[in-house]
Design an enzyme around this catalytic site. Structure first.
Site, PDB file in Angstrom:
ATOM      1  NE  ARG A  81      -2.597   1.038   3.491  1.00 60.08           N
ATOM      2  CZ  ARG A  81      -3.268   0.732   4.595  1.00 60.08           C
ATOM      3  NH1 ARG A  81      -4.475   0.190   4.517  1.00 60.08           N
ATOM      4  NH2 ARG A  81      -2.747   0.952   5.782  1.00 60.08           N
ATOM      5  CE  LYS A 184      -3.022   4.742   7.168  1.00 57.47           C
ATOM      6  NZ  LYS A 184      -4.482   4.628   7.351  1.00 57.47           N
ATOM      7  CD  GLU A 220     -12.122   5.155   3.915  1.00 56.83           C
ATOM      8  OE1 GLU A 220     -11.970   4.591   5.027  1.00 56.83           O
ATOM      9  OE2 GLU A 220     -11.356   4.988   2.956  1.00 56.83           O
TER      10      GLU A 220
HETATM   11  C1  LIG Z   1      -5.593   3.730   7.544  1.00 54.27           C
HETATM   12  C2  LIG Z   1      -6.980   3.885   7.094  1.00 54.27           C
HETATM   13  C3  LIG Z   1      -7.926   2.843   7.203  1.00 54.27           C
HETATM   14  C4  LIG Z   1      -7.626   1.533   7.884  1.00 54.27           C
HETATM   15  O1  LIG Z   1      -6.656   0.778   7.234  1.00 54.27           O
HETATM   16  P1  LIG Z   1      -5.954  -0.416   8.002  1.00 54.27           P
HETATM   17  O2  LIG Z   1      -4.945  -0.905   7.029  1.00 54.27           O
HETATM   18  O3  LIG Z   1      -6.970  -1.425   8.309  1.00 54.27           O
HETATM   19  O4  LIG Z   1      -5.360   0.160   9.232  1.00 54.27           O
HETATM   20  C5  LIG Z   1      -9.195   3.037   6.680  1.00 54.27           C
HETATM   21  N1  LIG Z   1      -9.545   4.217   6.117  1.00 54.27           N
HETATM   22  C6  LIG Z   1      -8.677   5.244   6.013  1.00 54.27           C
HETATM   23  C7  LIG Z   1      -9.117   6.503   5.384  1.00 54.27           C
HETATM   24  C8  LIG Z   1      -7.371   5.119   6.488  1.00 54.27           C
HETATM   25  O5  LIG Z   1      -6.532   6.147   6.394  1.00 54.27           O
END
Ligand SMILES: *Cc1c(COP(=O)(O)O)cnc(C)c1O
Length: 338
Positions: A81, A184, A220
């Site tokens: 990722r 991210k 989300e």
């Molecule tokens: C980090 C994040 C998540 C959760 O991801 P994980 O890999 O399960 O920790 C979900 N939504 C957003 C917007 C994020 O930044």
């Protein structure tokens, strides 16, 4: 130093550990991993990442198991990722093996900061990268600085899991359909902060973000993915502007293992009331079960009851059991660090 920590009262705050790790791409090659106890970066005032938000991060955890071993959860998935984040920000992607090696080294260097098993706490690992070329113009940034640091964090829900209150508020979109919602990037957090703060002031735990084009589909739940359970099916939204959560991927796999159907498809706001259980999922809490959702604009109120749903609880326990070494790691998700 770690000896002084009150393991049972940790929150989600930065605590200084023994070491963090630095790595740099100079435009041609990656540096060796450098271990340091320096908590600061000396940054040029014209660093591109700072001006133009050319940065992204990751979040993963290491757990001290029931057998005393320390397990790092799904680091290679976070590495991939991190690469897709780099790609979209025109930064050099860090190879998976280097990312994983850095995380393992970091946990080893800070092994006395991995909380004891009984505390329910863990060591949070935060990798971050930013474009570090010195420039004023906007263009591809050939130089990248990467930092891996760690901090012991407490269990998300102190005193046990409880139901959260969610609000649907259309005042702010988190990410555009063809924007950066699927990586991210720090900017996604910056652009949803105001509505998150408003929700907290109104007494809600999280904002449900909808698709920015039509405001019809669930995206989300705060900085976590959404899922709903109905008729023996685990349903989670599909959209190009949702961040692919590693936790959500794990829960889909475990749901499938438990004999549930798994659907990843668009979920409308109207469908919310048809779920028997609903939750938000991410590394921080694994699952935050949702007790209610209030839509500010339509004034519709959905109540999922006062108790955590049985499917959410079973999924939560199944994942936690793997992370803490209480159940067999069938999918090879954990690296045993020590
Ligand atoms: C980090 C994040 C998540 C959760 O991801 P994980 O890999 O399960 O920790 C979900 N939504 C957003 C917007 C994020 O930044």
């Amino acid at each position: 130093m770690a000896a002084k920590i009150d393991w049972n009262n940790l929150g989600f705050d930065y605590i200084k550990t023994n070491a963090n790790i630095r790595c740099r791409f100079d435009g041609k090659k990656w540096s060796q991993l450098a271990i340091t106890d320096d908590e600061y970066i000396h940054m040029h005032i014209a660093t591109m990442g700072l001006h133009y938000g050319i940065m992204a991060f990751e979040g993963l955890k290491a757990f001290r198991g029931v057998d005393g071993k320390v397990r790092l959860f799904r680091a290679a998935d976070n590495a991939r990722r991190f690469q897709s984040s780099a790609y979209k920000l025109c930064l050099e992607p860090m190879p998976t093996d280097v990312f994983v090696e850095a995380c393992v080294r970091l946990v080893k260097e800070n092994i006395d900061f991995v909380p004891p098993y009984e505390s329910g706490a863990s060591l949070y690992v935060r990798p971050l990268m930013y474009g570090s070329q010195i420039a004023i113009g906007v263009h591809r940034c050939p130089e990248v600085d990467i930092i891996f640091f760690a901090s012991p964090v407490g269990p998300y829900f102190k005193g046990g899991m409880h139901l959260i209150k969610v609000v649907i508020d259309r005042m702010q979109d988190r990410a555009a359909p063809r924007g950066t919602g699927d990586i991210k990037a720090g900017g996604n957090y910056a652009s949803s902060l105001l509505s998150g703060e408003k929700a907290h002031e109104m007494g809600y735990d999280n904002v449900m973000y909808l698709d920015a084009a039509q405001h019809r589909f669930i995206e989300e739940c705060g900085a976590a993915n959404f899922f709903g359970i109905k008729n023996g099916t685990y349903v989670t939204p599909a959209s190009p502007s949702i961040l692919p959560s590693v936790t959500n991927d794990s829960l889909r796999t475990l749901a499938h293992d438990m004999g549930l159907n798994v659907e990843q498809r668009p979920v409308t706001v109207e469908e919310l009331k048809t779920f028997e259980e609903a939750g938000a999922c991410g590394t921080a809490a694994v699952i935050s079960p949702i007790g209610s959702i209030y839509d500010i604009d339509t004034q519709e109120y959905i109540d999922y009851g006062k108790k955590i749903g049985p499917v959410s609880l079973a999924l939560y326990n199944a994942l936690r059991d793997i992370q803490y070494g209480r159940a067999e790691d069938k999918h090879n998700w954990c690296i045993i660090v020590e």
